[in-house]
Design a protein around this motif. Structure first.
Motif, mmCIF file in Angstrom:
data_model
loop_
_atom_site.group_PDB
_atom_site.id
_atom_site.type_symbol
_atom_site.label_atom_id
_atom_site.label_comp_id
_atom_site.label_asym_id
_atom_site.label_seq_id
_atom_site.Cartn_x
_atom_site.Cartn_y
_atom_site.Cartn_z
ATOM 1 N N ARG A 1 -3.809 12.196 3.019
ATOM 2 C CA ARG A 1 -2.508 11.603 3.303
ATOM 3 C C ARG A 1 -2.125 10.477 2.331
ATOM 4 N N ILE A 2 -2.371 10.710 1.052
ATOM 5 C CA ILE A 2 -1.888 9.777 0.036
ATOM 6 C C ILE A 2 -0.361 9.841 0.059
ATOM 7 N N TYR A 3 0.297 8.685 0.085
ATOM 8 C CA TYR A 3 1.754 8.651 0.277
ATOM 9 C C TYR A 3 2.547 9.326 -0.834
ATOM 10 N N TYR A 4 1.890 9.594 -1.952
ATOM 11 C CA TYR A 4 2.586 10.306 -3.028
ATOM 12 C C TYR A 4 1.817 11.580 -3.398
ATOM 13 N N ALA A 5 1.221 12.206 -2.378
ATOM 14 C CA ALA A 5 0.529 13.488 -2.582
ATOM 15 C C ALA A 5 1.559 14.599 -2.785
ATOM 16 N N SER A 6 1.199 15.541 -3.630
ATOM 17 C CA SER A 6 2.120 16.632 -3.967
ATOM 18 C C SER A 6 1.695 17.940 -3.318
ATOM 19 N N ILE A 7 2.591 18.899 -3.403
ATOM 20 C CA ILE A 7 2.260 20.283 -3.053
ATOM 21 C C ILE A 7 2.318 21.058 -4.364
ATOM 22 N N GLU A 8 1.235 21.704 -4.716
ATOM 23 C CA GLU A 8 1.149 22.365 -6.021
ATOM 24 C C GLU A 8 1.267 23.876 -5.861
ATOM 25 N N GLN A 9 1.921 24.476 -6.842
ATOM 26 C CA GLN A 9 2.105 25.924 -6.784
ATOM 27 C C GLN A 9 2.134 26.461 -8.203
ATOM 28 N N GLY A 10 0.937 26.684 -8.763
ATOM 29 C CA GLY A 10 0.877 27.216 -10.115
ATOM 30 C C GLY A 10 1.475 26.269 -11.117
ATOM 31 N N ARG A 11 2.593 26.646 -11.687
ATOM 32 C CA ARG A 11 3.159 25.810 -12.724
ATOM 33 C C ARG A 11 4.121 24.756 -12.169
ATOM 34 N N SER A 12 4.272 24.718 -10.858
ATOM 35 C CA SER A 12 5.286 23.847 -10.286
ATOM 36 C C SER A 12 4.709 23.020 -9.158
ATOM 37 N N SER A 13 5.387 21.911 -8.856
ATOM 38 C CA SER A 13 4.925 21.127 -7.733
ATOM 39 C C SER A 13 6.089 20.399 -7.083
ATOM 40 N N ARG B 1 -9.484 9.507 -2.558
ATOM 41 C CA ARG B 1 -10.472 9.492 -1.475
ATOM 42 C C ARG B 1 -10.204 8.377 -0.472
ATOM 43 N N ARG B 2 -9.195 7.573 -0.750
ATOM 44 C CA ARG B 2 -8.885 6.398 0.082
ATOM 45 C C ARG B 2 -10.129 5.538 0.286
ATOM 46 N N GLU B 3 -10.811 5.248 -0.799
ATOM 47 C CA GLU B 3 -12.017 4.428 -0.721
ATOM 48 C C GLU B 3 -11.711 3.025 -1.202
ATOM 49 N N GLY B 4 -12.123 2.019 -0.488
ATOM 50 C CA GLY B 4 -11.953 0.628 -0.902
ATOM 51 C C GLY B 4 -10.504 0.320 -1.206
ATOM 52 N N ILE B 5 -10.264 -0.236 -2.385
ATOM 53 C CA ILE B 5 -8.907 -0.608 -2.785
ATOM 54 C C ILE B 5 -8.006 0.633 -2.871
ATOM 55 N N GLY B 6 -8.648 1.772 -3.097
ATOM 56 C CA GLY B 6 -7.897 3.030 -3.163
ATOM 57 C C GLY B 6 -7.129 3.310 -1.883
ATOM 58 N N ASP B 7 -7.674 2.844 -0.768
ATOM 59 C CA ASP B 7 -7.019 3.074 0.517
ATOM 60 C C ASP B 7 -5.691 2.319 0.595
ATOM 61 N N VAL B 8 -5.659 1.154 -0.063
ATOM 62 C CA VAL B 8 -4.424 0.358 -0.095
ATOM 63 C C VAL B 8 -3.444 0.954 -1.100
ATOM 64 N N LEU B 9 -3.975 1.284 -2.263
ATOM 65 C CA LEU B 9 -3.119 1.810 -3.334
ATOM 66 C C LEU B 9 -2.550 3.188 -2.987
ATOM 67 N N ALA B 10 -3.227 3.872 -2.105
ATOM 68 C CA ALA B 10 -2.792 5.224 -1.724
ATOM 69 C C ALA B 10 -1.425 5.218 -1.051
ATOM 70 N N ASN B 11 -0.943 4.030 -0.671
ATOM 71 C CA ASN B 11 0.365 3.967 -0.014
ATOM 72 C C ASN B 11 1.505 3.631 -0.976
ATOM 73 N N GLY B 12 1.186 3.548 -2.278
ATOM 74 C CA GLY B 12 2.220 3.259 -3.257
ATOM 75 C C GLY B 12 2.382 1.774 -3.483
ATOM 76 N N THR B 13 3.106 1.409 -4.549
ATOM 77 C CA THR B 13 3.156 0.002 -4.950
ATOM 78 C C THR B 13 3.818 -0.875 -3.887
ATOM 79 N N TYR B 14 4.858 -0.377 -3.256
ATOM 80 C CA TYR B 14 5.580 -1.213 -2.292
ATOM 81 C C TYR B 14 4.680 -1.610 -1.123
ATOM 82 N N TRP B 15 4.113 -0.617 -0.463
ATOM 83 C CA TRP B 15 3.293 -0.892 0.724
ATOM 84 C C TRP B 15 1.992 -1.599 0.352
ATOM 85 N N ALA B 16 1.439 -1.239 -0.818
ATOM 86 C CA ALA B 16 0.208 -1.898 -1.265
ATOM 87 C C ALA B 16 0.474 -3.385 -1.471
#
Lengths: 180, 668
Positions: free
Chosen positions: B171-183, B397-412
């Motif tokens: 659930r990274i706030y900027y996670a994508s959906i990937e589909q071959g050459r497109s996302s 992996r939302r580990e350590g600081i990554g868990d904060v950064l996973a929400n994007g610059t605003y929320w972090a």
């Protein structure tokens, strides 16, 4: 010896290196062959299919050829420039070994007819729609010797003669006629 | 019989594991067209504003556009709509590729997910047979890897697969959906997919898509193809290379990156490197590109080659497109080779190529300035590139600081505090933007940045040149064959636009002209998003093959819906307003509609106020950006104003609350 005659050889030249894998050829082929023309499209009905595996850089547009009732005794697999192509990738047959070139609902075989049309199309539709030029069309005249048409029995007998020799056939015919 | 569309949606209840095939109302198609339009209607009807992005009540909609699956060139986009975890507003992210047409051939226009699956699953749509299948063996797998594994296990190489990677699962706030050459990568649609427990959707279809008037339709298609050929042979003179042709910017075919590298900002959208580009770098980057790129590739039924297969040394092949070519490179102040390498990894993880590099550069800026310290980065390598790889890994992996950064610059920044907010300086509506920092305010771009609800400039701009031509004779030449304009006045706007003097930015285009230009550009994008058309052949480039004059004919001949320019304009306005209504109901107001403070050095508060006032009026919105009762009524959206009144967003008598009361409400 037969007479010399000219026939038109229609060729679609496929430059796989230029193929961008977009499948526009499949779209327009199936639309052209819909009844009424262009009323629907469905790549599964297309008489050209792009065998496409982008991560392995495999792009092979293949045209539907003859229907075959039984599959080959074995299969082939090409490796070109280190790229392995699907089994029978380059084969055009509508064949029991695969689902290619069959109507999806009835299973009836499909075959490329070079977009026969009235008035005739300048080029098959797939070529017209391939503006990346992976598909180009060539027509040339070729002189062929028209063979004298053989009758059905003659064809059969010729095959037997090839196998057993003419003498043996004549012997057999004589023996068979004596039995009567 | 339904034309162009199939007339059926799939409704998937993940909580109960229930699958239904539901016939849709053809009247909705007439009013909202399809794709984004009908998605907005469904979200309005079924997702009340109290619903949190990660609630089972949130919907996740995958929609094909109205004309996807017809022979219309370049019409292949999947429109993914949900409530974004990052902006908490409506997200509509889109992807090209091959998925949407396949869904149509399988017999559906949309897949609508609700609820949450108790364990990780994937959906397999094979014509009439639809199954929810276990995906526990795919947990943690890369997005592209997942697609291949699914094709293998189903023994269906022709199945089209849209999948998430580890980032979506976590659930990274900027996670994508990937589909071959497109996302579909903006606004965290991948995070919602992960939250619902869906690893992938595989689809295979072998049914027909019908059009209403075959001969007319195919003629329109042929005209478009002819015009594409013409445009490929006749690039537009006087503009930079990537704006000359059609398609999305041809980043995969372009070697000369002088303009991007010297005009866009590096690092955390801050550093401009004016003399960066030189022969040596040009040579080195060209070699990188040539050694890693195998082929230029396309989406379904489109001759433009906007993507490429890239194989970085020692890494698996992936497909790249557009500006993600430079985002990692520039955020890390590195080179193209690094950019290609990390982008491949990022795509397997399934993260947005715009937000991700910026979040990482932001984190390192906080570190350099002592707001984050060594304690926040245990074990981080000391070299610059190594840090980016390390951070990417922590984030997904939302580990350590990554868990904060996973929400994007605003929320972090909110969470970190200590002045970190100053460093999250490049967001609009809480979402990271392209790293552009310019000098003189451009009134047209001011409006697009402020009011865009797709929250990405490339999804709003287009059609009208970005800058004036220096010489009048060149401008005259430009407008000569500019038949795409919906009104002749736009030609005059452009003819009189000068780089300097009275008729230049920020006071020219005038306020009224700027509003007209933005309204036109936005309308074209909204139409594309309902039809499923790639903006690269329509709303984005100059002089595109699809425009206001042929679109109504495409809809008439394709979908069998009687259409003309006025009716289409009205329909686009209707669902554009509905998108706004959804966001207004979720709390968005005028205060949220602003570009980053430092986007331009020279700002003009009074002019900006006038621009926004005038544009709101043109759109039928009140001064707070809320659609008025009157304009809602005109669009047949009375149900929206009723809801607004009930919630106290609009008052019953005069249509809007007085300014005072509205400010009062805001303060609470």
């Amino acid at each position: 010896m037969g007479e010399k005659k000219t026939k038109i050889v229609k060729t679609i030249k496929i430059d796989a290196d230029l193929c961008n894998g977009c499948r526009a050829c499949e779209v327009i082929c199936s639309a052209f062959h819909a009844t009424p023309k262009y009323s629907s499209n469905n790549p599964a009905r297309s008489r050209i299919r792009v065998i496409r595996d982008p991560l392995r850089d495999v792009y092979v547009p293949v045209y539907a050829g003859e229907y075959t009732a039984s599959e080959c005794m074995g299969r082939d697999k090409y490796v070109i420039d280190g790229k392995e192509y699907d089994e029978c990738a380059f084969c055009r047959a509508s064949c029991p070994s695969r689902d290619l070139f069959k109507e999806p609902d009835s299973g009836l075989p499909l075959k490329c007819d070079m977009c026969e049309d009235d008035p005739p199309q300048e080029e098959p539709l797939c070529v017209q729609w391939c503006i990346t030029d992976a598909l180009t069309y060539e027509e040339r005249e070729e002189e062929v010797e028209e063979e004298v048409e053989q009758e059905e029995m003659e064809i059969g007998l010729e095959a037997l003669a090839d196998k057993f020799g003419l003498d043996k056939i004549m012997d057999t015919v004589a023996r068979m006629s004596m039995k009567d | 019989m339904r034309y162009a569309e199939t007339g059926f949606n799939l409704e998937i209840d993940l909580t109960r594991g229930n699958i239904e095939r539901v016939e849709t109302d053809p009247r909705d198609t007439e009013l909202y067209l399809g794709g984004l339009g009908t998605n907005a209607k469904i979200l309005w009807d079924r997702v009340p504003p109290e619903v949190e992005p990660f609630s089972p009540e949130n919907l996740l909609i995958f929609s094909a556009g109205l004309l996807c699956g017809t022979p219309a060139t370049g019409c292949n986009r999947t429109i993914v709509s949900t409530i974004s975890p990052q902006t908490e507003l409506m997200a509509f992210s889109m992807m090209g590729g091959f998925w949407a047409p396949e869904l149509k051939y399988a017999g559906y226009d949309k897949v609508i997910f609700r609820g949450k699956s108790p364990n990780l699953v994937y959906l397999w749509i094979n014509n009439d047979k639809v199954e929810i299948r276990d995906a526990s063996h795919l947990q943690g797998k890369g997005a592209i890897e997942t697609a291949e594994l699914i094709q293998d296990e189903l023994n269906e190489p022709k199945a089209q697969v849209a999948a998430i990677g580890l980032a979506g699962e976590n659930r990274i706030y900027y996670a994508s959906i990937e589909q071959g050459r497109s996302s579909a990568s903006r606004l965290g649609v991948g995070a919602v997919m992960g939250d619902k427990g869906i690893k992938a959707i595989a689809v295979r279809g072998t049914k027909d898509i019908n059009v209403a008037e075959p001969a007319e339709f195919i003629e329109l298609c042929n005209e478009v193809l002819e015009y594409i050929k013409f445009r490929n042979e006749n690039p537009i003179p006087g503009v930079m290379t990537i704006l000359k042709g059609l398609g999305s910017p041809q980043e995969m075919a372009t070697h000369d990156e002088k303009w991007h590298t010297e005009n866009f900002m590096w690092g955390n959208a801050r550093v401009r490197r004016r003399d960066f580009w030189n022969e040596e770098i040009a040579k080195e980057w060209k070699e990188t590109m040539e050694s890693m790129q195998t082929r230029l590739i396309s989406c379904y039924n489109c001759p433009m080659k906007c993507g490429a297969t890239i194989t970085p040394t020692g890494q698996p092949t992936y497909m790249m497109k557009c500006f993600s070519k430079l985002t990692y490179t520039m955020a890390a102040m590195s080179d193209l080779e690094f950019g290609f390498k990390i982008a491949g990894l990022a795509q397997e993880y399934g993260v947005d190529g715009y937000s991700t590099p910026q979040v990482m550069a932001f984190a390192l800026e906080l570190y350099e300035n002592g707001i984050l310290t060594d304690d926040d980065f245990p074990g981080m390598p000391s070299d610059n590139e190594g840090r980016f790889y390390w951070l990417l890994d922590r984030i997904v992996r939302r580990e350590g600081i990554g868990d904060v950064l996973a929400n994007g610059t605003y929320w972090a920044a909110q969470q970190i505090g200590k002045g970190a907010e100053e460093y999250a300086h490049n967001t609009i509506k809480k979402h990271e933007q392209l790293p552009l920092k310019l000098s003189m305010l451009n009134p047209v771009y001011f409006l697009m940045y402020s009011t865009g609800e797709k929250i990405n400039i490339t999804q709003i701009e287009g059609q009208f040149p970005q800058a004036p031509y220096p010489k009048r004779e060149h401008r005259e030449a430009f407008v000569k064959d500019w038949f795409q304009v919906p009104d002749e006045k736009f030609k005059q706007y452009f003819l009189d636009w000068e780089p300097r003097g009275e008729n230049s930015n920020p006071y020219y285009p005038t306020v009224q002209m700027s509003c007209d230009i933005v309204d036109w550009q936005e309308r074209m994008h909204y139409i594309d998003d309902a039809l499923g058309m790639c903006s690269g052949l329509s709303s984005f480039p100059l002089k595109p093959p699809y425009h206001m004059h042929n679109y109504p004919k495409f809809i008439s001949a394709g979908a069998g819906i009687e259409m003309d320019e006025d009716k289409l304009t009205q329909a686009a306005k209707r669902y554009r307003t509905l998108v706004r209504a959804i966001n207004i109901r979720r709390g968005m107001r005028r205060k949220d509609e602003k570009p980053p403070e430092d986007h331009w050095k020279k700002r003009f508060p009074e002019l900006e106020k006038e621009l926004l006032d005038t544009y709101y009026k043109l759109k039928g919105w009140n001064n707070d950006g809320i659609p008025t009762k009157e304009s809602l009524h005109e669009l047949g959206l009375d149900y929206v104003s009723e809801d607004f009144v009930e919630r106290g967003i609009l008052s019953d008598d005069e249509g809007t609350l007085s300014e005072e009361t509205s400010t009062e409400t805001e303060k609470k």
